[in-house]
Scaffold this motif. Structure first.
Motif, PDB file in Angstrom:
ATOM      1  N   GLY A 235     -14.046  23.276  23.535  1.00  0.00           N
ATOM      2  CA  GLY A 235     -13.259  24.364  23.479  1.00  0.00           C
ATOM      3  C   GLY A 235     -13.694  25.680  23.643  1.00  0.00           C
ATOM      4  N   ILE A 236     -15.141  25.865  23.004  1.00  0.00           N
ATOM      5  CA  ILE A 236     -15.662  27.399  23.244  1.00  0.00           C
ATOM      6  C   ILE A 236     -16.121  27.466  24.679  1.00  0.00           C
ATOM      7  CG2 ILE A 236     -17.991  26.615  22.625  1.00  0.00           C
ATOM      8  CD1 ILE A 236     -16.336  29.966  21.838  1.00  0.00           C
ATOM      9  N   ASN A 237     -16.509  26.805  25.582  1.00  0.00           N
ATOM     10  CA  ASN A 237     -17.017  26.950  26.793  1.00  0.00           C
ATOM     11  C   ASN A 237     -15.812  26.875  27.759  1.00  0.00           C
ATOM     12  OD1 ASN A 237     -19.917  24.812  26.560  1.00  0.00           O
ATOM     13  ND2 ASN A 237     -19.751  27.041  26.182  1.00  0.00           N
ATOM     14  N   ILE A 238     -14.765  26.061  27.444  1.00  0.00           N
ATOM     15  CA  ILE A 238     -13.641  26.082  28.314  1.00  0.00           C
ATOM     16  C   ILE A 238     -12.825  27.394  28.294  1.00  0.00           C
ATOM     17  CG2 ILE A 238     -11.287  24.935  28.404  1.00  0.00           C
ATOM     18  CD1 ILE A 238     -12.534  22.401  27.561  1.00  0.00           C
ATOM     19  N   VAL A 239     -12.987  28.022  26.995  1.00  0.00           N
ATOM     20  CA  VAL A 239     -12.088  29.230  27.019  1.00  0.00           C
ATOM     21  C   VAL A 239     -13.152  30.415  27.360  1.00  0.00           C
ATOM     22  CG1 VAL A 239     -11.336  31.229  25.355  1.00  0.00           C
ATOM     23  CG2 VAL A 239     -10.811  28.647  24.915  1.00  0.00           C
ATOM     24  N   GLY A 240     -14.445  30.221  27.305  1.00  0.00           N
ATOM     25  CA  GLY A 240     -15.541  31.435  27.620  1.00  0.00           C
ATOM     26  C   GLY A 240     -15.512  31.367  28.960  1.00  0.00           C
ATOM     27  N   LEU A 241     -15.244  30.336  30.011  1.00  0.00           N
ATOM     28  CA  LEU A 241     -15.501  30.488  31.471  1.00  0.00           C
ATOM     29  C   LEU A 241     -14.018  30.492  31.909  1.00  0.00           C
ATOM     30  CD1 LEU A 241     -18.299  27.643  31.840  1.00  0.00           C
ATOM     31  CD2 LEU A 241     -18.530  30.154  32.143  1.00  0.00           C
ATOM     32  N   ARG A 245      -6.438  25.983  32.466  1.00  0.00           N
ATOM     33  CA  ARG A 245      -5.175  26.830  31.812  1.00  0.00           C
ATOM     34  C   ARG A 245      -4.487  25.612  31.005  1.00  0.00           C
ATOM     35  NH1 ARG A 245      -4.203  32.037  33.267  1.00  0.00           N
ATOM     36  NH2 ARG A 245      -1.892  31.613  33.354  1.00  0.00           N
ATOM     37  N   LEU A 246      -3.424  25.634  30.025  1.00  0.00           N
ATOM     38  CA  LEU A 246      -2.922  25.161  29.423  1.00  0.00           C
ATOM     39  C   LEU A 246      -2.477  23.862  30.146  1.00  0.00           C
ATOM     40  CD1 LEU A 246      -2.157  24.488  26.308  1.00  0.00           C
ATOM     41  CD2 LEU A 246      -0.020  25.555  27.052  1.00  0.00           C
ATOM     42  N   ARG A 247      -1.892  23.864  31.137  1.00  0.00           N
ATOM     43  CA  ARG A 247      -1.332  22.847  32.054  1.00  0.00           C
ATOM     44  C   ARG A 247      -2.235  21.739  32.255  1.00  0.00           C
ATOM     45  NH1 ARG A 247      -0.916  18.849  34.213  1.00  0.00           N
ATOM     46  NH2 ARG A 247       0.445  18.295  35.918  1.00  0.00           N
ATOM     47  N   SER A 248      -3.603  22.119  32.562  1.00  0.00           N
ATOM     48  CA  SER A 248      -4.605  21.265  33.097  1.00  0.00           C
ATOM     49  C   SER A 248      -5.574  20.713  31.750  1.00  0.00           C
ATOM     50  CB  SER A 248      -5.417  21.645  34.151  1.00  0.00           C
ATOM     51  OG  SER A 248      -6.217  23.052  33.558  1.00  0.00           O
ATOM     52  N   PHE A 249      -5.633  21.648  30.640  1.00  0.00           N
ATOM     53  CA  PHE A 249      -6.492  21.190  29.593  1.00  0.00           C
ATOM     54  C   PHE A 249      -6.132  20.078  28.918  1.00  0.00           C
ATOM     55  CE2 PHE A 249      -7.284  22.067  24.880  1.00  0.00           C
ATOM     56  CZ  PHE A 249      -8.634  22.014  24.809  1.00  0.00           C
ATOM     57  N   GLY A 250      -4.637  19.837  28.610  1.00  0.00           N
ATOM     58  CA  GLY A 250      -4.282  18.757  27.693  1.00  0.00           C
ATOM     59  C   GLY A 250      -4.672  17.396  28.619  1.00  0.00           C
ATOM     60  N   PRO A 251      -4.305  17.267  29.820  1.00  0.00           N
ATOM     61  CA  PRO A 251      -4.538  15.832  30.248  1.00  0.00           C
ATOM     62  C   PRO A 251      -6.101  15.992  30.314  1.00  0.00           C
ATOM     63  CG  PRO A 251      -2.758  17.135  31.685  1.00  0.00           C
ATOM     64  CD  PRO A 251      -3.264  18.227  30.448  1.00  0.00           C
ATOM     65  N   ALA A 252      -6.966  16.810  30.604  1.00  0.00           N
ATOM     66  CA  ALA A 252      -8.217  16.532  30.728  1.00  0.00           C
ATOM     67  C   ALA A 252      -8.755  16.363  29.558  1.00  0.00           C
ATOM     68  CB  ALA A 252      -9.118  18.039  31.118  1.00  0.00           C
ATOM     69  N   VAL A 253      -8.534  16.696  28.267  1.00  0.00           N
ATOM     70  CA  VAL A 253      -8.671  16.053  27.145  1.00  0.00           C
ATOM     71  C   VAL A 253      -8.166  14.455  26.952  1.00  0.00           C
ATOM     72  CG1 VAL A 253      -8.600  16.194  24.678  1.00  0.00           C
ATOM     73  CG2 VAL A 253      -8.586  18.546  25.839  1.00  0.00           C
ATOM     74  N   HIS A 254      -7.050  14.305  27.226  1.00  0.00           N
ATOM     75  CA  HIS A 254      -6.541  12.938  27.224  1.00  0.00           C
ATOM     76  C   HIS A 254      -7.501  11.895  27.966  1.00  0.00           C
ATOM     77  CE1 HIS A 254      -2.926  12.827  24.726  1.00  0.00           C
ATOM     78  NE2 HIS A 254      -2.663  14.245  25.237  1.00  0.00           N
ATOM     79  N   GLY A 255      -7.801  12.476  29.291  1.00  0.00           N
ATOM     80  CA  GLY A 255      -8.644  11.673  30.005  1.00  0.00           C
ATOM     81  C   GLY A 255     -10.033  11.433  29.626  1.00  0.00           C
ATOM     82  N   PHE A 256     -10.684  12.297  29.092  1.00  0.00           N
ATOM     83  CA  PHE A 256     -11.971  12.313  28.447  1.00  0.00           C
ATOM     84  C   PHE A 256     -12.162  11.317  27.400  1.00  0.00           C
ATOM     85  CE2 PHE A 256     -15.935  13.809  26.567  1.00  0.00           C
ATOM     86  CZ  PHE A 256     -16.702  14.064  27.308  1.00  0.00           C
ATOM     87  N   LEU A 257     -10.950  11.353  26.403  1.00  0.00           N
ATOM     88  CA  LEU A 257     -10.788  10.411  25.356  1.00  0.00           C
ATOM     89  C   LEU A 257     -10.400   8.881  25.759  1.00  0.00           C
ATOM     90  CD1 LEU A 257      -8.734  12.331  22.956  1.00  0.00           C
ATOM     91  CD2 LEU A 257     -10.878  11.911  22.616  1.00  0.00           C
ATOM     92  N   ASP A 258      -9.690   8.902  26.953  1.00  0.00           N
ATOM     93  CA  ASP A 258      -9.240   7.617  27.507  1.00  0.00           C
ATOM     94  C   ASP A 258     -10.405   6.930  28.042  1.00  0.00           C
ATOM     95  OD1 ASP A 258      -6.558   7.855  27.161  1.00  0.00           O
ATOM     96  OD2 ASP A 258      -6.283   8.457  28.903  1.00  0.00           O
ATOM     97  N   THR A 259     -11.325   7.613  28.646  1.00  0.00           N
ATOM     98  CA  THR A 259     -12.708   7.311  29.229  1.00  0.00           C
ATOM     99  C   THR A 259     -13.622   6.435  28.217  1.00  0.00           C
ATOM    100  OG1 THR A 259     -12.577   8.673  31.281  1.00  0.00           O
ATOM    101  CG2 THR A 259     -14.439   7.609  30.731  1.00  0.00           C
ATOM    102  N   PRO A 305       0.967  33.339  27.068  1.00  0.00           N
ATOM    103  CA  PRO A 305       2.294  32.633  27.117  1.00  0.00           C
ATOM    104  C   PRO A 305       2.525  31.990  28.632  1.00  0.00           C
ATOM    105  CG  PRO A 305       2.539  34.970  26.087  1.00  0.00           C
ATOM    106  CD  PRO A 305       1.119  34.856  26.726  1.00  0.00           C
ATOM    107  N   ALA A 306       1.551  32.486  29.546  1.00  0.00           N
ATOM    108  CA  ALA A 306       1.871  31.940  30.915  1.00  0.00           C
ATOM    109  C   ALA A 306       0.789  30.998  31.012  1.00  0.00           C
ATOM    110  CB  ALA A 306       1.440  33.173  31.951  1.00  0.00           C
ATOM    111  N   GLY A 307      -0.104  30.629  30.032  1.00  0.00           N
ATOM    112  CA  GLY A 307      -1.083  29.295  30.009  1.00  0.00           C
ATOM    113  C   GLY A 307      -2.379  29.524  29.859  1.00  0.00           C
ATOM    114  N   ALA A 308      -2.956  30.910  29.833  1.00  0.00           N
ATOM    115  CA  ALA A 308      -4.210  31.042  29.674  1.00  0.00           C
ATOM    116  C   ALA A 308      -4.594  30.768  28.205  1.00  0.00           C
ATOM    117  CB  ALA A 308      -4.558  32.563  29.761  1.00  0.00           C
ATOM    118  N   LEU A 309      -6.023  30.246  27.842  1.00  0.00           N
ATOM    119  CA  LEU A 309      -6.380  29.747  26.854  1.00  0.00           C
ATOM    120  C   LEU A 309      -7.205  30.625  26.033  1.00  0.00           C
ATOM    121  CD1 LEU A 309      -7.498  26.259  28.147  1.00  0.00           C
ATOM    122  CD2 LEU A 309      -5.252  26.725  27.125  1.00  0.00           C
TER     123      LEU A 309
END
Length: 379
Positions: A235-241, A245-259, A305-309
Motif C-alpha cells: 500500500g504505501i508505495n502504491i499511494v505514494g507514487l 486507481r481504485l479500479r486497477s488496484f483491486g484486480p492487481a492485488v487479486h492477480g498477485f495473490l492468484d500467482t 471519490p473518483a478513484g484516487a487512492l
C-alpha cells in the motif's frame, strides 16, 4: 588465517536468491537473476542488492574470522560525507557476538535523489572478529540492510564446515522500505528479523524500498520458492507514487495473490495494510519531500471519490479482498498495519513515513505476538 571459498564450499548464503559473480567477489541479490530484465526503474536493481536479511552461515572452530568486503554507498553533491555504511553483525550459536561498521568502499555521487550517479571507486576493506568461543559453533555474518556489499574474501584460523540443516519453517516476506528497514540500527534490528527470532522461523526478506508495487516478477518469485509462511505488506508505495486507481488496484492485488497461490495453495498467507502515515491517510499521492525533510502528499482529497487512492481507501480495500477470498482460501489472513505502528506513534516517523530503529524493533515484537500466537495465522 586460511582462505575459505565463498561459493562452492562450506559457506551458505541465506536470504539472497542469487549470487552474482563480480570482478572482486560475489554480490548477493535478493531477487533471482531472471527478474533483472523486467525492472522498469534502475532503483529496483539498487534495492535488490541492498542485503536486508542476507547472511553468511557456516560452522567453525575458529577463534578469529576475517571478512573482506567492498561496499557501495551514496553521497549527495554538497554533502561532505557519504551516507553511513551500516553495521556488520556476527552471531554465534544465535547470540550476537560482535558488531563492526562496514568499511567505506565505492561511493556513488549524485546531484540529488534520482539523479545520475557517478562512481568514485574505492577499495575493499577488512573487518575482524576475534576472541570467539572455543569449539565448534554456528556462525552467521549479517550484512547491512542499506548498503550493497560485495563479498571479497573470508578467512579463518580454524576449520570451516557447512551448517547443519536449519530445520525451522521458512517465512517469506515482501513489502516496502518499511519492511526493508534501511533505518534499522543493524541487520538483526529490522522488524522481520526481530519477529523471526521471536517466532523461531527463518526469514527471507524480499522487501523493496520504494518498489512494493505488486510487480508480477515478485509474485512469480514467491510462487516458485520454498515457503512455509508468506506475508505481504501492501500500500504505501502504491499511494505514494499514485501507481494505481481504485479500479486497477483491486484486480492487481487479486492477480498477485492468484500467482502466489499457484505455487502455494495452502500456505498461511498474511496480507498486511500500511502502518500509519499522516500525510497519506486521507490525501492521495504522489509525494515529495518538504524543506523540513518530511513527506508531503501532492494529491487532491477531492479525487478520492473518483478513484484516487489514500491509505484509508487501501486499507478498506485490502480488508475487503481478504474477506471475499477467505470463503475459498481459509489460509489467507489480514492484519491492519496500524496494529504494528498506529496513529498515536507518528512521532516515531522521523521523516513522516519511515520508523525509527526503536520503532522497528517494537513492530517486530508486535508482529510476532500476533502472527505466532497460539491462535495466530503463523501458529
Amino acid at each position: 588465517m586460511r582462505e575459505v571459498p565463498l561459493t562452492g564450499g562450506p559457506v551458505e548464503l541465506r536470504g539472497a536468491l542469487d549470487a552474482e559473480v563480480t570482478a572482486n567477489g560475489v554480490m548477493p541479490r535478493r531477487l533471482p537473476a531472471w527478474t533483472r530484465e523486467q525492472y522498469q526503474n534502475p532503483s529496483v536493481d539498487g534495492v535488490t542488492v541492498m542485503p536486508s536479511g542476507v547472511r553468511l552461515v557456516f560452522r567453525t572452530d575458529a577463534r578469529e574470522l576475517e571478512f573482506e568486503v567492498l561496499t557501495f554507498t551514496g553521497q549527495l553533491d554538497g554533502d561532505p560525507h557519504p551516507r553511513p555504511t551500516g553495521m556488520l553483525e556476527l552471531l554465534v550459536d544465535g547470540a550476537l557476538a560482535g558488531r563492526r561498521r562496514a568499511p567505506l568502499g565505492n561511493v556513488l555521487r549524485m546531484a540529488g535523489p534520482g539523479a545520475e550517479q557517478r562512481l568514485v571507486p574505492g577499495e575493499p576493506g577488512v573487518v575482524r572478529f576475534a576472541g570467539l568461543p572455543v569449539g565448534m559453533k554456528t556462525v552467521e555474518l549479517w550484512l547491512p540492510p542499506q548498503t550493497p556489499t560485495e563479498l571479497v574474501a573470508l578467512r579463518a584460523d580454524g576449520d570451516v564446515l557447512p551448517p547443519l540443516p536449519d530445520g525451522r519453517r521458512r517465512w517469506v516476506h515482501h513489502g516496502s522500505s518499511i519492511s526493508h528497514c534501511i533505518e534499522a540500527d543493524g541487520p538483526t534490528g529490522t522488524w522481520p528479523v526481530v519477529a523471526a527470532a521471536l517466532g523461531g522461523v527463518e526469514v527471507i526478506n524480499l522487501s523493496q524500498a520504494g518498489n512494493a508495487l505488486l510487480d508480477p516478477y515478485v509474485a512469480r518469485t514467491i510462487r516458485d520458492m520454498p515457503a512455509d509462511l508468506i506475508s505481504l505488506k501492501v500500500g504505501i508505495n502504491i499511494v505514494g507514487l499514485a501507481a494505481f486507481r481504485l479500479r486497477s488496484f483491486g484486480p492487481a492485488v487479486h492477480g498477485f495473490l492468484d500467482t502466489i497461490r499457484d505455487g502455494h495453495p495452502d500456505t498461511p498467507l498474511l496480507l498486511m495494510s500500511p502502518v500509519s502515515c499522516p500525510a497519506l491517510e486521507e490525501t492521495p499521492g504522489p509525494t515529495t519531500v518538504g524543506p523540513d525533510g518530511r513527506i508531503i502528499a501532492l494529491g487532491d482529497p477531492a479525487q478520492v471519490p473518483a478513484g484516487a487512492l489514500s491509505l484509508a481507501v487501501v486499507r478498506a480495500e485490502l480488508e475487503k479482498i481478504v474477506s471475499v477470498r477467505q470463503a475459498r482460501d481459509p489460509h489467507l489472513h489480514h492484519l491492519d498495519g496500524r496494529d504494528l505502528l498506529g496513529p498515536d506513534e507518528v512521532d516515531d516517523l522521523a521523516d513522516g513515513v519511515h520508523p525509527t530503529a526503536a520503532a522497528y524493533r517494537r513492530m517486530g515484537k508486535r508482529f510476532a505476538a500476533h502472527a505466532f500466537a497460539e491462535d495466530g495465522p503463523f501458529r
